[in-house]
Design a protein around this motif. Structure first.
Motif, PDB file in Angstrom:
ATOM      1  N   ASN A 172     -61.579  90.158 -54.226  1.00 38.63           N
ATOM      2  CA  ASN A 172     -62.509  90.290 -53.107  1.00 38.63           C
ATOM      3  C   ASN A 172     -63.710  89.368 -53.271  1.00 38.63           C
ATOM      4  O   ASN A 172     -64.123  88.671 -52.329  1.00 38.63           O
ATOM      5  CB  ASN A 172     -62.975  91.739 -52.995  1.00 38.63           C
ATOM      6  N   ASN A 173     -64.288  89.346 -54.471  1.00 37.18           N
ATOM      7  CA  ASN A 173     -65.489  88.540 -54.668  1.00 37.18           C
ATOM      8  C   ASN A 173     -65.203  87.045 -54.713  1.00 37.18           C
ATOM      9  O   ASN A 173     -66.083  86.242 -54.414  1.00 37.18           O
ATOM     10  CB  ASN A 173     -66.243  89.003 -55.916  1.00 37.18           C
ATOM     11  N   MET A 174     -63.980  86.687 -55.043  1.00 35.17           N
ATOM     12  CA  MET A 174     -63.623  85.277 -54.931  1.00 35.17           C
ATOM     13  C   MET A 174     -63.624  84.857 -53.459  1.00 35.17           C
ATOM     14  O   MET A 174     -64.149  83.797 -53.099  1.00 35.17           O
ATOM     15  CB  MET A 174     -62.254  85.004 -55.566  1.00 35.17           C
ATOM     16  N   ILE A 175     -63.057  85.713 -52.597  1.00 33.14           N
ATOM     17  CA  ILE A 175     -63.100  85.432 -51.155  1.00 33.14           C
ATOM     18  C   ILE A 175     -64.539  85.360 -50.676  1.00 33.14           C
ATOM     19  O   ILE A 175     -64.924  84.450 -49.925  1.00 33.14           O
ATOM     20  CB  ILE A 175     -62.328  86.514 -50.377  1.00 33.14           C
ATOM     21  N   LEU A 176     -65.350  86.317 -51.112  1.00 33.26           N
ATOM     22  CA  LEU A 176     -66.747  86.374 -50.682  1.00 33.26           C
ATOM     23  C   LEU A 176     -67.515  85.129 -51.114  1.00 33.26           C
ATOM     24  O   LEU A 176     -68.271  84.542 -50.324  1.00 33.26           O
ATOM     25  CB  LEU A 176     -67.415  87.626 -51.242  1.00 33.26           C
ATOM     26  N   GLY A 177     -67.343  84.714 -52.362  1.00 36.89           N
ATOM     27  CA  GLY A 177     -68.061  83.545 -52.856  1.00 36.89           C
ATOM     28  C   GLY A 177     -67.689  82.282 -52.097  1.00 36.89           C
ATOM     29  O   GLY A 177     -68.555  81.492 -51.710  1.00 36.89           O
ATOM     30  N   VAL A 178     -66.392  82.098 -51.865  1.00 39.42           N
ATOM     31  CA  VAL A 178     -65.940  80.918 -51.135  1.00 39.42           C
ATOM     32  C   VAL A 178     -66.463  80.948 -49.703  1.00 39.42           C
ATOM     33  O   VAL A 178     -66.959  79.941 -49.185  1.00 39.42           O
ATOM     34  CB  VAL A 178     -64.399  80.840 -51.154  1.00 39.42           C
ATOM     35  N   SER A 179     -66.376  82.109 -49.044  1.00 38.92           N
ATOM     36  CA  SER A 179     -66.791  82.180 -47.640  1.00 38.92           C
ATOM     37  C   SER A 179     -68.298  82.009 -47.486  1.00 38.92           C
ATOM     38  O   SER A 179     -68.762  81.397 -46.517  1.00 38.92           O
ATOM     39  CB  SER A 179     -66.339  83.504 -47.007  1.00 38.92           C
ATOM     40  N   GLN A 180     -69.088  82.513 -48.464  1.00 42.39           N
ATOM     41  CA  GLN A 180     -70.533  82.341 -48.352  1.00 42.39           C
ATOM     42  C   GLN A 180     -70.922  80.865 -48.459  1.00 42.39           C
ATOM     43  O   GLN A 180     -71.833  80.400 -47.767  1.00 42.39           O
ATOM     44  CB  GLN A 180     -71.259  83.145 -49.432  1.00 42.39           C
ATOM     45  N   ILE A 181     -70.221  80.131 -49.291  1.00 44.72           N
ATOM     46  CA  ILE A 181     -70.485  78.695 -49.416  1.00 44.72           C
ATOM     47  C   ILE A 181     -70.177  77.969 -48.118  1.00 44.72           C
ATOM     48  O   ILE A 181     -70.982  77.179 -47.613  1.00 44.72           O
ATOM     49  CB  ILE A 181     -69.677  78.092 -50.582  1.00 44.72           C
ATOM     50  N   VAL A 182     -69.025  78.240 -47.523  1.00 40.97           N
ATOM     51  CA  VAL A 182     -68.640  77.479 -46.334  1.00 40.97           C
ATOM     52  C   VAL A 182     -69.494  77.867 -45.124  1.00 40.97           C
ATOM     53  O   VAL A 182     -69.789  77.012 -44.273  1.00 40.97           O
ATOM     54  CB  VAL A 182     -67.128  77.635 -46.034  1.00 40.97           C
ATOM     55  N   VAL A 183     -69.942  79.138 -45.056  1.00 39.30           N
ATOM     56  CA  VAL A 183     -70.867  79.509 -43.978  1.00 39.30           C
ATOM     57  C   VAL A 183     -72.175  78.744 -44.133  1.00 39.30           C
ATOM     58  O   VAL A 183     -72.732  78.219 -43.155  1.00 39.30           O
ATOM     59  CB  VAL A 183     -71.096  81.034 -43.972  1.00 39.30           C
ATOM     60  N   ALA A 184     -72.677  78.648 -45.371  1.00 35.14           N
ATOM     61  CA  ALA A 184     -73.909  77.889 -45.609  1.00 35.14           C
ATOM     62  C   ALA A 184     -73.721  76.416 -45.264  1.00 35.14           C
ATOM     63  O   ALA A 184     -74.583  75.795 -44.623  1.00 35.14           O
ATOM     64  CB  ALA A 184     -74.340  78.048 -47.062  1.00 35.14           C
ATOM     65  N   GLU A 185     -72.596  75.841 -45.670  1.00 35.53           N
ATOM     66  CA  GLU A 185     -72.335  74.432 -45.351  1.00 35.53           C
ATOM     67  C   GLU A 185     -72.287  74.219 -43.840  1.00 35.53           C
ATOM     68  O   GLU A 185     -72.806  73.217 -43.322  1.00 35.53           O
ATOM     69  CB  GLU A 185     -71.016  74.002 -45.983  1.00 35.53           C
ATOM     70  N   ALA A 186     -71.676  75.162 -43.135  1.00 32.39           N
ATOM     71  CA  ALA A 186     -71.562  75.026 -41.681  1.00 32.39           C
ATOM     72  C   ALA A 186     -72.928  75.084 -41.012  1.00 32.39           C
ATOM     73  O   ALA A 186     -73.197  74.341 -40.055  1.00 32.39           O
ATOM     74  CB  ALA A 186     -70.643  76.114 -41.127  1.00 32.39           C
ATOM     75  N   PHE A 187     -73.831  75.945 -41.505  1.00 32.72           N
ATOM     76  CA  PHE A 187     -75.165  76.018 -40.920  1.00 32.72           C
ATOM     77  C   PHE A 187     -75.957  74.744 -41.194  1.00 32.72           C
ATOM     78  O   PHE A 187     -76.709  74.271 -40.325  1.00 32.72           O
ATOM     79  CB  PHE A 187     -75.921  77.246 -41.427  1.00 32.72           C
ATOM     80  N   VAL A 188     -75.821  74.183 -42.378  1.00 31.60           N
ATOM     81  CA  VAL A 188     -76.513  72.923 -42.675  1.00 31.60           C
ATOM     82  C   VAL A 188     -75.979  71.809 -41.777  1.00 31.60           C
ATOM     83  O   VAL A 188     -76.750  71.004 -41.221  1.00 31.60           O
ATOM     84  CB  VAL A 188     -76.366  72.558 -44.162  1.00 31.60           C
ATOM     85  N   LEU A 189     -74.661  71.770 -41.613  1.00 27.60           N
ATOM     86  CA  LEU A 189     -74.072  70.773 -40.715  1.00 27.60           C
ATOM     87  C   LEU A 189     -74.572  70.983 -39.285  1.00 27.60           C
ATOM     88  O   LEU A 189     -74.940  70.012 -38.586  1.00 27.60           O
ATOM     89  CB  LEU A 189     -72.552  70.861 -40.773  1.00 27.60           C
ATOM     90  N   ALA A 190     -74.611  72.231 -38.832  1.00 30.95           N
ATOM     91  CA  ALA A 190     -75.079  72.527 -37.474  1.00 30.95           C
ATOM     92  C   ALA A 190     -76.526  72.081 -37.276  1.00 30.95           C
ATOM     93  O   ALA A 190     -76.880  71.516 -36.232  1.00 30.95           O
ATOM     94  CB  ALA A 190     -74.937  74.022 -37.193  1.00 30.95           C
ATOM     95  N   GLU A 191     -77.372  72.332 -38.293  1.00 29.94           N
ATOM     96  CA  GLU A 191     -78.772  71.895 -38.214  1.00 29.94           C
ATOM     97  C   GLU A 191     -78.857  70.386 -37.982  1.00 29.94           C
ATOM     98  O   GLU A 191     -79.640  69.912 -37.151  1.00 29.94           O
ATOM     99  CB  GLU A 191     -79.500  72.246 -39.516  1.00 29.94           C
ATOM    100  N   ARG A 192     -78.056  69.643 -38.728  1.00 32.10           N
ATOM    101  CA  ARG A 192     -78.141  68.182 -38.670  1.00 32.10           C
ATOM    102  C   ARG A 192     -77.505  67.601 -37.406  1.00 32.10           C
ATOM    103  O   ARG A 192     -77.784  66.461 -37.047  1.00 32.10           O
ATOM    104  CB  ARG A 192     -77.529  67.607 -39.942  1.00 32.10           C
ATOM    105  N   LEU A 193     -76.708  68.447 -36.761  1.00 33.02           N
ATOM    106  CA  LEU A 193     -76.156  68.038 -35.474  1.00 33.02           C
ATOM    107  C   LEU A 193     -77.056  68.462 -34.318  1.00 33.02           C
ATOM    108  O   LEU A 193     -76.754  68.154 -33.152  1.00 33.02           O
ATOM    109  CB  LEU A 193     -74.762  68.641 -35.292  1.00 33.02           C
ATOM    110  N   GLY A 194     -78.136  69.171 -34.630  1.00 37.49           N
ATOM    111  CA  GLY A 194     -79.080  69.578 -33.603  1.00 37.49           C
ATOM    112  C   GLY A 194     -78.826  70.941 -32.996  1.00 37.49           C
ATOM    113  O   GLY A 194     -79.455  71.312 -32.003  1.00 37.49           O
TER     114      GLY A 194
END
Length: 294
Positions: A172-194
């Motif tokens: 479970n925590n392996m899924i959680l760790g991976v998903s938290q990283i990709v959600v953070a990456e997606a928000f950073v990408l979204a910020e830079r796309l405006g």
């Protein structure tokens, strides 16, 4: 009413013990950390001077320790010997599967019963008695532990024999760790796309990218008022603990020869995060490292 010795009164253990008392059980606690002892006393929980004193006379012993080595050392250094024959030990720390099985074997050899019952849900879940418990042990021992776990949690799953509660927690925590990283990456990408945070959240929370790491642990302030991002990433579940849990996952990956590249990469990312300020910040704060690195 059950007499319970509860060892480990930290951020998770203290509210769990309080919920047991609220359910009508007789709890005696113990912790090595003076601040935890003081907090337990302020919450009205009797605290023993030594771990063996908390265990003596208990029908059930619950342990919530930082790592497997602490569990095994405590069992070997007097807890099992101090307990009445047939005491049920509920081990709720997050430890390696082989450590859980070692602890179980030690308890059985000493004439006791044992289940591993790690938790998911963080401090908020502990405070609100909404934790999820993943339980490994016999049907009989699970049945006896169940009413106590229900006083602390909302979802309790019997995963199978000894160690399989920990196996479920690690996966479970392996899924959680991976998903938290990709959600953070997606928000950073979204910020830079405006794209504004709220717009991003409104779309993804109702689309195929929806997940717990977004809708409960959103890594940016605003969209989810109760997320750690709105309190400067105060844990919650600290980055150091996620790094530890992912280390257990990698240990299991290597032990089983599993091709799990995302789990390995998540462990590397969280280990680096925990080596800095992330050690004491909520693991959703990984977004700060992603912003700084890119």
């Amino acid at each position: 009413m059950t007499r319970i010795g509860f060892l480990g009164l930290g951020h998770m253990g203290l509210p769990m013990a309080k919920n047991l008392i609220a359910a009508g059980h007789d709890v005696v606690g113990f912790d090595l950390v003076p601040a935890a002892v003081e907090a337990a006393g302020a919450a009205g929980i009797p605290v023993a001077s030594f771990g063996v004193d908390a265990v003596a006379g208990a029908e059930v012993v619950i342990t919530m320790f930082p790592a497997g080595k602490h569990v095994i050392a405590a069992y070997q250094d007097g807890l099992l010997a101090a307990a009445e024959p047939g005491t049920l030990f509920i081990e709720s720390s997050t430890i390696a599967v082989d450590e859980a099985r070692t602890a179980h074997a030690l308890a059985i050899e000493a004439g006791h019963r044992s289940v591993d019952a790690p938790v998911s849900g963080g401090v908020v879940g502990a405070e609100n008695a909404t934790l999820a418990f993943m339980v490994g042990g016999s049907d009989e021992d699970f049945a006896e532990a169940l009413p106590l776990l229900e006083a602390m949690g909302k979802r309790i799953v019997h995963c199978g024999g000894p160690g399989l509660g920990q196996a479920a927690k690690i996966c479970n925590n392996m899924i959680l760790g991976v998903s938290q990283i990709v959600v953070a990456e997606a928000f950073v990408l979204a910020e830079r796309l405006g794209l504004e945070h709220q717009a991003m959240y409104d779309v993804v929370s109702q689309a195929s990218g929806q997940c717990w790491s977004l809708t409960t642990n959103c890594p940016v302030p605003g969209p989810v008022p109760t997320s750690p991002a709105n309190r400067d990433y105060q844990p919650g579940f600290a980055g150091a603990l996620m790094a530890k849990d992912l280390g257990l996952a990698v240990q299991a990956i290597e032990g089983t020869g599993t091709d799990a590249r995302m789990g390995r990469l998540a462990q590397e990312i969280y280990s680096a995060f925990a080596d800095g300020p992330g050690a004491a910040r909520d693991f959703s704060g990984i977004i700060t490292d992603i912003r700084d690195a890119s």
